[in-house]
Design a protein around this motif. Structure first.
Motif, PDB file in Angstrom:
ATOM      1  N   LEU A  51      -9.844   2.614   8.295  1.00  0.00           N
ATOM      2  CA  LEU A  51      -8.835   2.442   7.248  1.00  0.00           C
ATOM      3  C   LEU A  51      -9.031   1.116   6.530  1.00  0.00           C
ATOM      4  O   LEU A  51      -8.855   1.022   5.309  1.00  0.00           O
ATOM      5  N   LEU A  52      -9.432   0.108   7.276  1.00  0.00           N
ATOM      6  CA  LEU A  52      -9.647  -1.209   6.689  1.00  0.00           C
ATOM      7  C   LEU A  52     -11.057  -1.337   6.119  1.00  0.00           C
ATOM      8  O   LEU A  52     -11.239  -1.854   5.016  1.00  0.00           O
ATOM      9  N   THR A  56     -10.674   0.023   2.395  1.00  0.00           N
ATOM     10  CA  THR A  56     -10.240  -1.236   1.792  1.00  0.00           C
ATOM     11  C   THR A  56     -11.399  -2.187   1.580  1.00  0.00           C
ATOM     12  O   THR A  56     -11.290  -3.148   0.826  1.00  0.00           O
ATOM     13  N   ILE A 179      -2.078   8.141   4.836  1.00  0.00           N
ATOM     14  CA  ILE A 179      -2.218   6.869   4.118  1.00  0.00           C
ATOM     15  C   ILE A 179      -3.369   6.951   3.121  1.00  0.00           C
ATOM     16  O   ILE A 179      -3.227   6.578   1.948  1.00  0.00           O
ATOM     17  N   VAL A 180      -4.533   7.439   3.562  1.00  0.00           N
ATOM     18  CA  VAL A 180      -5.693   7.444   2.677  1.00  0.00           C
ATOM     19  C   VAL A 180      -5.556   8.478   1.565  1.00  0.00           C
ATOM     20  O   VAL A 180      -6.220   8.371   0.524  1.00  0.00           O
ATOM     21  N   GLY A 185      -3.233   4.794  -0.779  1.00  0.00           N
ATOM     22  CA  GLY A 185      -4.623   4.883  -0.359  1.00  0.00           C
ATOM     23  C   GLY A 185      -5.586   4.873  -1.530  1.00  0.00           C
ATOM     24  O   GLY A 185      -6.676   4.286  -1.459  1.00  0.00           O
ATOM     25  N   LEU A 188      -6.051   1.390  -2.599  1.00  0.00           N
ATOM     26  CA  LEU A 188      -6.943   0.682  -1.676  1.00  0.00           C
ATOM     27  C   LEU A 188      -8.407   0.958  -2.023  1.00  0.00           C
ATOM     28  O   LEU A 188      -9.241   0.040  -2.008  1.00  0.00           O
ATOM     29  N   ARG A 192     -11.240  -1.641  -3.129  1.00  0.00           N
ATOM     30  CA  ARG A 192     -12.548  -1.711  -2.457  1.00  0.00           C
ATOM     31  C   ARG A 192     -13.686  -1.674  -3.473  1.00  0.00           C
ATOM     32  O   ARG A 192     -14.650  -2.442  -3.374  1.00  0.00           O
ATOM     33  N   TYR A 208      -1.753  -5.695  -1.144  1.00  0.00           N
ATOM     34  CA  TYR A 208      -2.239  -4.384  -0.694  1.00  0.00           C
ATOM     35  C   TYR A 208      -3.168  -4.548   0.505  1.00  0.00           C
ATOM     36  O   TYR A 208      -3.119  -3.769   1.466  1.00  0.00           O
ATOM     37  N   ARG A 209      -4.035  -5.530   0.444  1.00  0.00           N
ATOM     38  CA  ARG A 209      -4.939  -5.774   1.570  1.00  0.00           C
ATOM     39  C   ARG A 209      -4.163  -6.167   2.821  1.00  0.00           C
ATOM     40  O   ARG A 209      -4.481  -5.716   3.927  1.00  0.00           O
ATOM     41  N   ALA A 212      -2.505  -3.063   4.250  1.00  0.00           N
ATOM     42  CA  ALA A 212      -3.515  -2.236   4.911  1.00  0.00           C
ATOM     43  C   ALA A 212      -3.926  -2.847   6.247  1.00  0.00           C
ATOM     44  O   ALA A 212      -4.123  -2.135   7.247  1.00  0.00           O
ATOM     45  N   SER A 216      -3.344  -0.998   9.785  1.00  0.00           N
ATOM     46  CA  SER A 216      -4.499  -0.792  10.643  1.00  0.00           C
ATOM     47  C   SER A 216      -4.259  -1.399  12.027  1.00  0.00           C
ATOM     48  O   SER A 216      -4.613  -0.800  13.052  1.00  0.00           O
TER      49      SER A 216
END
Length: 318
Positions: A51-52, A56, A179-180, A185, A188, A192, A208-209, A212, A216
């Protein structure tokens, strides 16, 4: 043929969920239940790391702090309060999320290797505290005899506890999946791919980071709590940096940014380690390292990432 048609139509998500739940329910019938529990816990941990990392764009070598920190917190709650183990697991996850707030706040402004090194430094600090605070954590001996209390039910048999702990793992995986696939998501992913453009569109990138990062960590905490209750102990290995490295390796093996790839990577690594340990081979890191190199060289997208690419060249994350 049915899977191929669904993949090309982009509707594999629900089917994969059904298949994943079926495999999770059948797992302790096919392999040794404690190993099945390890696979489930590591699968959730890998999904939390992905997820991270995959969605992200932040590579963390500090997630052992949340896995191991939650294991200690879960164990302490179960040992000293007598609360049912679900409460202890949720308490451990909450502790992991709270621990992630200051760490994430100080780390998310960095990217790349700098972010990875800062999170590693924080994790090593947690390891040092756990090692030195012997009166609370047990030091090198860790916490032992963590109970599986649940309103008087006998969950001492690993087979039965697997099904008691599985709902937490499935709930965590479902949360990661939602989430994604949510608007959050999608933001995110845009951060990224191009953080400067995301800022230009008005999105507070660092917030947002940070969110996330905390989410996570919370999912990692759930996985660590179930692992601690399932095995009845919490040790320094859980907060050591190699735990973070193993989770990252599982994500890369399965496929970065695929979410479900982490579960495949967890199954491969845990099963391989169990097989080698049972065979009396002590240097398991050599074999897993060689397999990791082969996968990276031959399957650049990971096991599931390559399979999904073959099924649907334009497919979305499943």
């Amino acid at each position: 043929m049915i899977l191929l048609r669904l993949a090309r139509s982009g509707r594999t998500g629900p089917l994969l969920l059904v298949i994943g739940v079926f495999i999770a329910l059948a797992l302790p019938w096919m392999i040794y239940p404690p190993v099945a529990l390890d696979i489930a816990c590591w699968a959730l941990f890998a999904a939390a790391v992905d997820l991270l990392l995959g969605f992200t764009g932040l590579l963390s070598f500090g997630h052992a702090a949340f896995w191991g920190g939650s294991a200690y917190c879960t164990g302490l709650i179960a040992l000293h309060t007598g609360m049912p183990f679900p409460v202890a697991i949720l308490g451990g996850a909450a502790f992991a999320a709270l621990l992630a707030l200051p760490i994430g706040y100080l780390s998310v402004r960095l990217t790349g290797i700098y972010f990875a090194m800062v999170t590693l430094a924080f994790a090593q600090m947690i390891y040092f505290i756990a090692n030195q605070w012997r009166g609370l954590t047990g030091g090198e001996n860790g916490l032992q005899g963590i109970p599986r209390e649940l309103f008087g039910l006998d969950l001492s048999e690993p087979f039965f506890f697997y099904y008691a702990g599985l709902p937490f793992v499935l709930a965590g995986l479902f949360a990661a999946w939602r989430i994604v696939r949510s608007p959050f998501g999608r933001v995110l992913v845009s951060i990224r791919d191009n953080p400067a453009r995301a800022r230009a569109l008005g999105y507070p990138v660092d917030r947002y980071r940070l969110l996330a990062f905390v989410l996570s960590a919370a999912l990692s905490g759930v996985a660590g709590g179930v692992f601690a209750i399932g095995h009845g102990f919490a040790s320094l290995d859980g907060v050591y940096w190699t735990t973070s490295g193993q989770a990252v390796m599982m994500v890369v093996l399965g496929g970065i940014g695929t979410l479900w790839g982490g579960a495949i990577g967890a199954a491969v690594v845990v099963q391989l380690q169990d097989f080698l340990a049972t065979a009396g081979f002590e240097e398991t890191g050599i074999v897993t390292g060689l397999i990791f190199i082969v996968i990276v060289l031959l399957f650049r997208r990971g096991i599931w990432g390559t399979a999904r690419r073959l099924l649907s060249p334009t497919g979305r994350p499943s």
